[in-house]
Design an enzyme around this catalytic site. Structure first.
Site, PDB file in Angstrom:
ATOM      1  N   GLY A 136     -10.921  -1.606   0.717  1.00 42.19           N
ATOM      2  CA  GLY A 136      -9.832  -1.219  -0.195  1.00 42.19           C
ATOM      3  C   GLY A 136     -10.132   0.095  -0.884  1.00 42.19           C
ATOM      4  CE  LYS A 187      -6.836  -4.676   6.858  1.00 46.33           C
ATOM      5  NZ  LYS A 187      -6.716  -4.868   5.441  1.00 46.33           N
ATOM      6  N   GLY A 222      -0.667  -9.355  -3.691  1.00 41.45           N
ATOM      7  CA  GLY A 222      -0.588  -8.320  -2.654  1.00 41.45           C
ATOM      8  C   GLY A 222      -1.892  -8.098  -1.916  1.00 41.45           C
ATOM      9  CB  VAL A 259      -0.974   0.003   1.209  1.00 37.77           C
ATOM     10  CG1 VAL A 259      -1.840   1.251   1.180  1.00 37.77           C
ATOM     11  CG2 VAL A 259      -1.851  -1.248   1.202  1.00 37.77           C
ATOM     12  CE  LYS A 271     -10.755  -5.067   5.306  1.00 33.75           C
ATOM     13  NZ  LYS A 271     -10.423  -6.062   4.270  1.00 33.75           N
ATOM     14  CB  VAL A 326     -13.865  -0.475   5.526  1.00 34.79           C
ATOM     15  CG1 VAL A 326     -15.039  -1.395   5.166  1.00 34.79           C
ATOM     16  CG2 VAL A 326     -13.658  -0.449   7.033  1.00 34.79           C
ATOM     17  N   GLY A 355      -5.425  -4.606  -2.838  1.00 35.53           N
ATOM     18  CA  GLY A 355      -4.483  -4.392  -3.944  1.00 35.53           C
ATOM     19  C   GLY A 355      -3.840  -3.025  -3.844  1.00 35.53           C
TER      20      GLY A 355
HETATM   21  P1  NDP Z   1       3.183  -4.762   3.600  1.00 28.87           P
HETATM   22  O1  NDP Z   1       3.684  -5.820   4.509  1.00 28.87           O
HETATM   23  O2  NDP Z   1       3.300  -4.966   2.139  1.00 28.87           O
HETATM   24  O3  NDP Z   1       3.893  -3.365   3.950  1.00 28.87           O
HETATM   25  C1  NDP Z   1       4.257  -2.975   5.236  1.00 28.87           C
HETATM   26  C2  NDP Z   1       5.634  -2.324   5.141  1.00 28.87           C
HETATM   27  O4  NDP Z   1       5.973  -1.750   6.408  1.00 28.87           O
HETATM   28  C3  NDP Z   1       6.728  -3.335   4.770  1.00 28.87           C
HETATM   29  O5  NDP Z   1       7.598  -2.764   3.814  1.00 28.87           O
HETATM   30  C4  NDP Z   1       7.407  -3.536   6.102  1.00 28.87           C
HETATM   31  O6  NDP Z   1       8.753  -3.986   5.977  1.00 28.87           O
HETATM   32  C5  NDP Z   1       7.328  -2.162   6.686  1.00 28.87           C
HETATM   33  N1  NDP Z   1       7.577  -2.133   8.115  1.00 28.87           N
HETATM   34  C6  NDP Z   1       7.425  -3.109   9.033  1.00 28.87           C
HETATM   35  N2  NDP Z   1       7.791  -2.682  10.252  1.00 28.87           N
HETATM   36  C7  NDP Z   1       8.207  -1.399  10.096  1.00 28.87           C
HETATM   37  C8  NDP Z   1       8.717  -0.433  10.978  1.00 28.87           C
HETATM   38  N3  NDP Z   1       8.892  -0.682  12.277  1.00 28.87           N
HETATM   39  N4  NDP Z   1       9.049   0.774  10.489  1.00 28.87           N
HETATM   40  C9  NDP Z   1       8.898   1.051   9.169  1.00 28.87           C
HETATM   41  N5  NDP Z   1       8.416   0.156   8.287  1.00 28.87           N
HETATM   42  C10 NDP Z   1       8.068  -1.053   8.737  1.00 28.87           C
HETATM   43  O7  NDP Z   1       1.672  -4.496   4.006  1.00 28.87           O
HETATM   44  P2  NDP Z   1       0.514  -3.875   3.109  1.00 28.87           P
HETATM   45  O8  NDP Z   1       1.036  -2.696   2.379  1.00 28.87           O
HETATM   46  O9  NDP Z   1      -0.169  -4.938   2.379  1.00 28.87           O
HETATM   47  O10 NDP Z   1      -0.501  -3.401   4.241  1.00 28.87           O
HETATM   48  C11 NDP Z   1      -0.262  -2.257   5.029  1.00 28.87           C
HETATM   49  C12 NDP Z   1      -1.510  -1.973   5.838  1.00 28.87           C
HETATM   50  O11 NDP Z   1      -2.598  -1.718   4.930  1.00 28.87           O
HETATM   51  C13 NDP Z   1      -1.974  -3.143   6.703  1.00 28.87           C
HETATM   52  O12 NDP Z   1      -2.588  -2.629   7.841  1.00 28.87           O
HETATM   53  C14 NDP Z   1      -3.022  -3.841   5.830  1.00 28.87           C
HETATM   54  O13 NDP Z   1      -3.968  -4.536   6.595  1.00 28.87           O
HETATM   55  C15 NDP Z   1      -3.656  -2.650   5.158  1.00 28.87           C
HETATM   56  N6  NDP Z   1      -4.308  -2.910   3.889  1.00 28.87           N
HETATM   57  C16 NDP Z   1      -3.685  -3.652   2.922  1.00 28.87           C
HETATM   58  C17 NDP Z   1      -4.295  -3.836   1.699  1.00 28.87           C
HETATM   59  C18 NDP Z   1      -3.674  -4.646   0.622  1.00 28.87           C
HETATM   60  O14 NDP Z   1      -4.337  -4.852  -0.407  1.00 28.87           O
HETATM   61  N7  NDP Z   1      -2.447  -5.096   0.763  1.00 28.87           N
HETATM   62  C19 NDP Z   1      -5.598  -3.232   1.409  1.00 28.87           C
HETATM   63  C20 NDP Z   1      -6.147  -2.445   2.492  1.00 28.87           C
HETATM   64  C21 NDP Z   1      -5.519  -2.310   3.673  1.00 28.87           C
HETATM   65  P3  NDP Z   1       9.034  -5.568   5.992  1.00 28.87           P
HETATM   66  O15 NDP Z   1       8.363  -6.130   4.766  1.00 28.87           O
HETATM   67  O16 NDP Z   1      10.507  -5.692   5.954  1.00 28.87           O
HETATM   68  O17 NDP Z   1       8.428  -6.100   7.248  1.00 28.87           O
HETATM   69  N1  HSE Z   2      -6.148  -8.602   3.307  1.00 30.51           N
HETATM   70  C1  HSE Z   2      -7.194  -7.687   3.043  1.00 30.51           C
HETATM   71  C2  HSE Z   2      -8.193  -8.305   2.104  1.00 30.51           C
HETATM   72  C3  HSE Z   2      -6.640  -6.423   2.455  1.00 30.51           C
HETATM   73  O1  HSE Z   2      -7.854  -9.322   1.470  1.00 30.51           O
HETATM   74  O2  HSE Z   2      -9.322  -7.831   2.013  1.00 30.51           O
HETATM   75  C4  HSE Z   2      -7.675  -5.350   2.252  1.00 30.51           C
HETATM   76  O3  HSE Z   2      -8.134  -4.849   3.462  1.00 30.51           O
END
Ligand code: NDP
Ligand code: HSE
Length: 403
Positions: free
Chosen positions: A129, A100, A182, A12, A200, A127, A298
């Site tokens: 996406g 969330k 993703g 994200v 959510k 909630v 995504g």
């Molecule tokens: P990712 O794991 O892809 O990204 C999280 C990033 O934060 C990674 O690069 C991670 O590094 C980094 N990170 C971890 N710990 C730290 C720290 N202490 N300081 C700085 N950076 C850190 O997660 P997503 O992007 O998929 O999700 C992020 C949030 O968004 C979550 O809460 C998820 O539930 C939410 N979300 C995700 C969606 C999706 O489609 N993916 C959709 C909607 C919401 P490392 O990988 O090395 O741990």
């Molecule tokens: N893991 C969550 C999903 C990401 O699949 O809906 C979006 O919140």
């Protein structure tokens, strides 16, 4: 100039950087100011990134920079994300998040903190996406008493169910695809076991009904118990099996909220929601039924919702957004035991035994069903009633039918 810092450069966070850059011109135009990405905080190195000059490792650089107005938290979880969010808000910086878990567990206190420090805490992306749902709920539907929310709230599980049914993939293969795209949480059991959908429905219920609903108050069942046999039986009578999060307003300010697989009739639009798409049906006492549909997970769809919140804040940094709810209460959530519905049952036994146990039933069939397996739909009854009826039968699956 409005300066943005992104915490967590994963799926994200990297999407947020991409949208801020790709659509920079139109964003500046819409905000009527320059919106610039100043910092990115991550634990990893990104030497080849086009944003390599923005990376920092120490959050206090962001916290102590008076030029940073908006912090985007896309780390996830409720530990370091809570610490950084708290510190950012205390420093008077607005925070936008897709997290969330953090909103569902600490939303009330973080919204209070934002208000105390004259900044905002926004979480449209938490909630659905990319689906615009939270702002429409609190703004476009503000004239309504909202009575009910029913949603396909998790993209990963909906994707898994669709790929298993349509492409014949195994559960593990479908989950791997969701992870590669993703969509899944860092720990995908949060998707599979319903905890993500639970978070959510907590957020939706808090916004719709006005009090914080905590995840531990919400009975939650994921998709592990849904088999292809169940899918075939459901299909034979015109139903799809979907993981639903439900929130239903109850008398005296109480809420009935739960997450469970349901049989959804094909003539309900939720039955046609496939792959990573989510849909949220909302009922209000003036509008009747309204539905929101789109990509539920995504990189870019989620970034779209995050950046929309950034734009909203950037347009007026000092605006009081009144986005809040009450603290909740231990007895706020009433059990879904009160809710009568038809039930789908797959058990060992015969049609006669099923009739004896449950009275009037509708029998289901599927090709290749082994002798000694029976599947049927009951008349409407509550969960304690159906459990009492089925006491003597070895039950493999039992799901509610969405009326
Ligand atoms: P990712 O794991 O892809 O990204 C999280 C990033 O934060 C990674 O690069 C991670 O590094 C980094 N990170 C971890 N710990 C730290 C720290 N202490 N300081 C700085 N950076 C850190 O997660 P997503 O992007 O998929 O999700 C992020 C949030 O968004 C979550 O809460 C998820 O539930 C939410 N979300 C995700 C969606 C999706 O489609 N993916 C959709 C909607 C919401 P490392 O990988 O090395 O741990
Ligand atoms: N893991 C969550 C999903 C990401 O699949 O809906 C979006 O919140």
């Amino acid at each position: 100039m409005v300066n943005v810092a992104i915490l967590g450069f994963g799926t994200v966070g990297s999407g947020v950087a991409e949208v801020l850059t790709k659509n920079g011109g139109l964003i500046d135009h819409r905000v009527d100011d320059l919106v610039r990405l100043k910092y990115i905080l991550d634990v990893r190195e990104f030497p080849d990134s086009p944003y390599k000059d923005c990376f920092v490792k120490d959050f206090s650089v962001i916290e102590n920079d008076p030029e940073v107005n908006i912090v985007v938290e896309t780390i996830g979880g409720a530990k370091i994300a809570l610490e950084f969010t708290t510190r950012a808000l205390k420093a008077g910086k607005s925070v936008v998040t897709s997290n969330k878990e953090l909103v569902a567990t600490h939303g009330y206190e973080l919204l209070q903190l934002a208000r105390e420090h004259g900044c905002s805490y926004l979480f449209e992306a938490s909630v659905g996406g990319g689906i615009p749902i939270l702002r429409p709920l609190t703004s476009c539907l503000a004239a309504n008493e909202l009575t009910q929310i029913t949603g396909i709230l998790n993209g990963t599980t909906n994707y898994i169910l669709t790929r298993m049914i349509k492409a014949g993939l195994t559960f593990d293969a479908a989950l791997k695809e969701a992870q590669a795209n993703g969509y899944a949480e860092q720990d995908p059991t949060a998707d599979v076991d319903g905890h993500d959908a639970c978070r959510k429905i907590c957020i939706l219920s808090a916004l719709a009904f006005g009090e914080h609903v905590y995840p531990e108050q919400v009975p939650t069942q994921g998709i592990r118990d849904v088999s292809l046999e169940d899918v075939a039986y459901a299909d034979s009578k015109g139903y799809k099996i979907k993981l639903l999060g439900r929130g239903i307003r109850q008398p005296e300010g109480k809420v009935c909220a739960f997450v469970a697989p349901h049989l959804v009739p094909n003539d309900n639009p939720l039955a046609g929601v496939e792959d990573v798409f989510n849909a949220i049906a909302v009922t209000g006492n003036a509008i009747g039924d309204v539905m929101f549909y789109g990509r539920g997970a995504g990189k870019l769809p989620t970034a779209s919702a995050v950046v929309a919140d950034v734009i909203d804040i950037a347009k007026d940094l000092k605006k009081d957004r009144h986005n809040s709810w009450g603290p909740g209460a231990p007895d706020l959530v009433v059990s879904s035991d009160i809710l009568a519905s038809r039930w789908y049952v797959r058990a060992d036994g015969t049609a006669d035994q099923a009739k004896q146990a449950c009275g009037e039933i509708e029998l289901l069939s599927r090709s290749g069903a082994p002798a000694g397996e029976v599947a049927f739909l009951t008349q409407p009854m509550t969960e304690p009633q159906v459990m009492e009826c089925l006491k003597g039968m070895p039950v493999h699956s039992r799901f509610r039918v969405l009326e």
